[in-house]
Design a protein around this motif. Structure first.
Motif, PDB file in Angstrom:
ATOM      1  N   VAL A  16      41.964 -62.885  -0.015  1.00  0.00           N
ATOM      2  CA  VAL A  16      41.811 -62.519   1.398  1.00  0.00           C
ATOM      3  C   VAL A  16      42.599 -63.465   2.292  1.00  0.00           C
ATOM      4  N   ALA A  17      42.758 -64.719   1.874  1.00  0.00           N
ATOM      5  CA  ALA A  17      43.567 -65.660   2.651  1.00  0.00           C
ATOM      6  C   ALA A  17      45.032 -65.233   2.656  1.00  0.00           C
ATOM      7  N   GLU A  18      45.513 -64.696   1.529  1.00  0.00           N
ATOM      8  CA  GLU A  18      46.917 -64.277   1.440  1.00  0.00           C
ATOM      9  C   GLU A  18      47.159 -62.917   2.085  1.00  0.00           C
ATOM     10  N   LEU A  19      46.203 -61.987   1.942  1.00  0.00           N
ATOM     11  CA  LEU A  19      46.410 -60.620   2.402  1.00  0.00           C
ATOM     12  C   LEU A  19      45.882 -60.373   3.815  1.00  0.00           C
ATOM     13  N   GLY A  20      44.913 -61.193   4.260  1.00  0.00           N
ATOM     14  CA  GLY A  20      44.396 -61.044   5.611  1.00  0.00           C
ATOM     15  C   GLY A  20      43.625 -59.772   5.855  1.00  0.00           C
ATOM     16  N   ASN A  21      43.101 -59.167   4.784  1.00  0.00           N
ATOM     17  CA  ASN A  21      42.409 -57.892   4.921  1.00  0.00           C
ATOM     18  C   ASN A  21      41.403 -57.753   3.772  1.00  0.00           C
ATOM     19  N   PHE A  22      40.139 -57.474   4.116  1.00  0.00           N
ATOM     20  CA  PHE A  22      39.099 -57.398   3.095  1.00  0.00           C
ATOM     21  C   PHE A  22      39.337 -56.240   2.129  1.00  0.00           C
ATOM     22  N   ARG A  23      39.739 -55.073   2.650  1.00  0.00           N
ATOM     23  CA  ARG A  23      39.927 -53.920   1.781  1.00  0.00           C
ATOM     24  C   ARG A  23      41.042 -54.162   0.780  1.00  0.00           C
ATOM     25  N   LYS A  24      42.202 -54.662   1.265  1.00  0.00           N
ATOM     26  CA  LYS A  24      43.329 -54.917   0.379  1.00  0.00           C
ATOM     27  C   LYS A  24      42.996 -56.011  -0.630  1.00  0.00           C
ATOM     28  N   ALA A  25      42.283 -57.045  -0.174  1.00  0.00           N
ATOM     29  CA  ALA A  25      41.922 -58.143  -1.074  1.00  0.00           C
ATOM     30  C   ALA A  25      40.959 -57.653  -2.157  1.00  0.00           C
ATOM     31  N   THR A  55      36.564 -59.936  12.517  1.00  0.00           N
ATOM     32  CA  THR A  55      36.419 -59.001  13.632  1.00  0.00           C
ATOM     33  C   THR A  55      36.532 -57.595  13.067  1.00  0.00           C
ATOM     34  N   THR A  56      36.427 -56.617  13.926  1.00  0.00           N
ATOM     35  CA  THR A  56      36.496 -55.220  13.463  1.00  0.00           C
ATOM     36  C   THR A  56      37.847 -54.901  12.850  1.00  0.00           C
ATOM     37  N   HIS A  57      38.902 -55.525  13.396  1.00  0.00           N
ATOM     38  CA  HIS A  57      40.261 -55.133  13.007  1.00  0.00           C
ATOM     39  C   HIS A  57      40.974 -56.148  12.114  1.00  0.00           C
ATOM     40  N   GLU A  58      40.503 -57.377  12.051  1.00  0.00           N
ATOM     41  CA  GLU A  58      41.264 -58.366  11.296  1.00  0.00           C
ATOM     42  C   GLU A  58      40.372 -59.477  10.777  1.00  0.00           C
TER      43      GLU A  58
END
Length: 306
Positions: A16-25, A55-58
């Protein structure tokens, strides 16, 4: 202080630190998003500090989270090096895999697989040799490539062939093209439209020529290109339509391109993993080989336009 988290929690945090997105991680580490959130919550609770701002978006790293991410990346990279060394790969080379493949499998399938693989094993280097089906077969047969993705090799005595999927050829066209209104096209529907073909040296061209020989269709080829990906660029520019393998088309709704199932006759090809018989793959090559095999395309081979 008692350690109340696991290695998997650290791997999840790095993703998640590298991708910045929970779904992608979550997709990168192959668990559900809810299970992924629990891993992060568990890690933060064990450390007693907030690592992420959600947040909702990031998702953003806190100041402590950024420092922790750098430390964890170093720690996990060191662990990768140690494990690769123990398995005989050697810390100097850090592992390298050479994959040969037909270009139509790269853009939307193999690139996605490598992205997911790299999220787990960032130190491994992957070389991709995208070439014609015959060149891919030659690279694997000679040992130049560790393994390949191809529609040739199933009948070669020196090749181990592992099927991935059977895909249909579809018509690629722009969304504003007259053919885009069809839910299914026949070869006869292509008459009168500018048609784009792969060159005669292409294995796909042989399949199409064989199909056309069984019809009375008279097409109007106006452009030729060596690779299917080039054909799609010409189609996207509005220069005509093309018959392409379904795997070459975007697996999502593209703003310009769409695919139309093609029949009368249907044209199919079987895509598989190939490697030289009797060859013992290196541990990292075998691991990536199995990784690709486990992620065979799940999309339907016939795609109805939106």
């Amino acid at each position: 202080m008692a350690v109340n988290f696991e290695l998997h929690d650290l791997i999840a945090f790095r993703a998640v630190a590298e991708l910045g997105n929970f779904r992608k991680a979550a997709e990168a580490v192959h668990i559900s998003q809810s299970a992924f959130s629990r891993r992060i919550d568990k890690l933060e609770q064990a450390l007693g500090i907030r690592l992420l701002e959600r947040t909702t978006h990031e998702v953003k790293l806190t100041a402590v989270g950024r420092e922790f991410a750098r430390s964890i990346s170093t720690l996990l990279d060191g662990l990768d090096e140690t494990l690769l060394s123990v398995r005989g790969v050697g810390t100097a080379r850090m592992g390298e895999v050479y994959i040969a493949c037909v270009p139509s499998t790269v853009y939307y399938f193999l690139s996605n697989v490598i992205q997911r693989y790299r999220a787990q094993y960032p130190k491994l280097r992957v070389k991709v040799f995208d070439a014609s089906a015959n060149e891919v077969l030659a690279a694997v047969s000679s040992g130049e490539a560790d393994f390949g993705i191809n529609f040739l090799g199933g009948s070669e005595p020196e090749i181990d062939y592992r099927p991935l999927l059977t895909e249909h050829f579809v018509i690629a066209c722009r969304r504003d093209h007259p053919l885009a209104k069809l839910r299914k096209a026949t070869w006869r529907d292509l008459e009168g439209h500018d048609f784009i073909l792969t060159a005669k040296s292409s294995g796909n061209r042989l399949l199409l020529d064989q199909a056309l020989a069984r019809t009375h269709t008279r097409l109007s080829p106006v452009y030729e290109a060596q690779h299917v990906t080039t054909l799609l660029g010409l189609v996207e520019a509005g220069l005509g339509v093309a018959a392409v393998p379904s795997l070459a088309m975007p697996p999502y709704e593209h703003p310009l391109l769409m695919s139309i199932p093609l029949g009368e006759p249907e044209v199919t090809r079987r895509i598989g993993l190939i490697k030289r018989k009797g060859r013992q793959l290196s541990p990292e090559a075998q691991q990536l080989y199995e990784f690709v095999a486990a992620r065979r395309p799940a999309r339907q081979t016939r795609k109805t336009p939106a």
